[in-house]
Scaffold this active site. Structure first.
Site, PDB file in Angstrom:
ATOM      1  N   ASP A 279     -11.379   2.856   4.473  1.00 40.14           N
ATOM      2  CA  ASP A 279     -11.840   1.462   4.371  1.00 40.14           C
ATOM      3  C   ASP A 279     -13.366   1.338   4.328  1.00 40.14           C
ATOM      4  O   ASP A 279     -13.877   0.257   4.072  1.00 40.14           O
ATOM      5  CB  ASP A 279     -11.392   0.684   5.621  1.00 40.14           C
ATOM      6  CG  ASP A 279     -10.036   0.031   5.477  1.00 40.14           C
ATOM      7  OD1 ASP A 279      -9.777  -0.545   4.413  1.00 40.14           O
ATOM      8  OD2 ASP A 279      -9.253   0.079   6.445  1.00 40.14           O
TER       9      ASP A 279
ATOM     10  N   LYS B 216       0.847  -1.208   0.000  1.00 35.68           N
ATOM     11  CA  LYS B 216       0.000   0.000   0.000  1.00 35.68           C
ATOM     12  C   LYS B 216       0.876   1.249   0.000  1.00 35.68           C
ATOM     13  O   LYS B 216       0.644   2.200  -0.749  1.00 35.68           O
ATOM     14  CB  LYS B 216      -0.917   0.005   1.236  1.00 35.68           C
ATOM     15  CG  LYS B 216      -2.044  -1.005   1.163  1.00 35.68           C
ATOM     16  CD  LYS B 216      -2.731  -1.246   2.504  1.00 35.68           C
ATOM     17  CE  LYS B 216      -3.748  -2.383   2.382  1.00 35.68           C
ATOM     18  NZ  LYS B 216      -4.351  -2.790   3.650  1.00 35.68           N
TER      19      LYS B 216
ATOM     20  N   GLN C 116      -4.715  -1.243   9.859  1.00 37.18           N
ATOM     21  CA  GLN C 116      -4.609  -2.583   9.275  1.00 37.18           C
ATOM     22  C   GLN C 116      -5.178  -3.629  10.241  1.00 37.18           C
ATOM     23  O   GLN C 116      -4.861  -3.638  11.429  1.00 37.18           O
ATOM     24  CB  GLN C 116      -3.128  -2.891   8.958  1.00 37.18           C
ATOM     25  CG  GLN C 116      -2.891  -4.199   8.242  1.00 37.18           C
ATOM     26  CD  GLN C 116      -3.451  -4.245   6.816  1.00 37.18           C
ATOM     27  OE1 GLN C 116      -3.644  -3.214   6.163  1.00 37.18           O
ATOM     28  NE2 GLN C 116      -3.728  -5.426   6.331  1.00 37.18           N
TER      29      GLN C 116
HETATM   30  N1  GUN Z   1      -6.719  -6.535   6.451  1.00 37.25           N
HETATM   31  C1  GUN Z   1      -6.958  -7.277   5.331  1.00 37.25           C
HETATM   32  N2  GUN Z   1      -7.599  -6.541   4.400  1.00 37.25           N
HETATM   33  C2  GUN Z   1      -7.756  -5.302   4.929  1.00 37.25           C
HETATM   34  C3  GUN Z   1      -8.366  -4.111   4.443  1.00 37.25           C
HETATM   35  O1  GUN Z   1      -8.892  -4.032   3.318  1.00 37.25           O
HETATM   36  N3  GUN Z   1      -8.337  -3.049   5.293  1.00 37.25           N
HETATM   37  C4  GUN Z   1      -7.791  -3.130   6.527  1.00 37.25           C
HETATM   38  N4  GUN Z   1      -7.830  -2.034   7.295  1.00 37.25           N
HETATM   39  N5  GUN Z   1      -7.236  -4.228   7.021  1.00 37.25           N
HETATM   40  C5  GUN Z   1      -7.231  -5.309   6.222  1.00 37.25           C
END
Ligand code: GUN
Length: 284
Positions: free
Chosen positions: A116, A49, A93
């Protein structure tokens, strides 16, 4: 034989267009990712990311906190980022260590920075058929793939396997908002195959390798595989028995190269969208 949906290609096109747009943005869109602890999979996700955001010229920061961080320290960090004008998008995350209360942490994020779409304000917007600030990354990426390949949703029977807050639930609601007839299946569903066989569009987000076999789908089905599993030889695979299901499906996403690239692409688009929304907010 199915058309293989090329998520890598679609994501590349979207990101190229985004780069053309963001190069002129000043200040640059700001994305903050908070990671707690040393989970190896999370570390890989977070670094990709960060890399993508940096490539696009975003103000991209990663806040690394130790496994032992307290709830109040994490909440204070989120508050600081909520107040930081250079940060438009905040992502915590998941998963978080057990001693932290996930819901309280998500609710601390200002909904206008909730990249998100995890905050109950935004989740509630989708649930009531209204618009959140931005849509959740994976379901949004899937909808973009369906649109790109001109796959109609209205009136179709969409079956979603999985009820997670990240994928299954918002996916089902977004498809419902697009006038699909939606069924949600999960680990306690009885006679799963009887239901999946009636699907025109099948979204598989259970996290179980080979859950969906060719006898469980009808001819012409559109299959979207969100699974990210390792098979017995350690190879990355989805939830679907790809080589067999491909023979019956009209469209199918591969793993890797299907949904995965679209998720990170949506995260970048969402960051830019939040930047724009916040700018408009300030000057309106
Ligand atoms: N962990 C796995 N996928 C994601 C996601 O799309 N967002 C977040 N915040 N954590 C994750």
């Amino acid at each position: 034989m199915a058309v293989i949906i090329d998520g890598k290609k679609v994501a590349k096109e979207i990101l190229q267009n985004l780069a053309d747009e963001t190069v002129f943005m000043s200040p640059a869109p700001g994305l903050a990712v908070i990671i707690v602890g040393d989970d190896p999979a999370s570390k890989i996700y977070v670094s990709s990311k960060k890399k993508k955001a940096s490539e696009l010229g975003f103000n991209s920061i990663v806040v690394e906190l130790p496994e032992s961080v307290s709830q109040s320290e994490l909440l204070a960090k989120i508050e600081e980022l909520n107040d930081d004008e250079k940060i438009n998008a905040i992502l915590v995350q998941m998963p978080l260590p057990k001693h932290l209360d996930k819901n309280t942490i998500i609710e601390k994020i200002n909904p206008i920075k909730d990249v998100d779409c995890f905050h109950p304000y935004n989740v509630g917007k989708i649930a009531t058929g209204d618009k959140p600030y931005v849509y959740p990354c994976t379901p949004k990426g899937i909808i973009r793939l369906l649109e790109y390949y001109d796959i109609a949703v209205e009136g179709k029977h969409a079956v979603v396997i999985g009820r997670s807050n990240i994928v299954g639930r918002p996916m089902a609601q977004m498809l419902l908002n697009m006038n699909a007839t939606v069924t949600i299946c999960h680990s306690r569903t009885k006679n799963l195959a009887d239901i999946t066989r009636t699907a025109d569009i099948l979204i598989c987000a259970a996290g179980k390798a080979n859950l969906v076999t060719s006898d469980m789908v009808k001819d012409g089905v559109v299959v979207v595989d969100v699974g990210m599993n390792r098979n017995s030889s350690g190879k990355l695979c989805g939830d679907v028995d790809f080589s067999a299901v491909e023979k019956k499906a009209s469209y199918i996403t591969p793993v890797p190269g299907g949904v995965g690239p679209m998720t990170i692409c949506s995260l970048m688009v969402n960051t830019v969208d939040l930047h724009k929304i916040q700018k408009n907010d300030k000057y309106s």
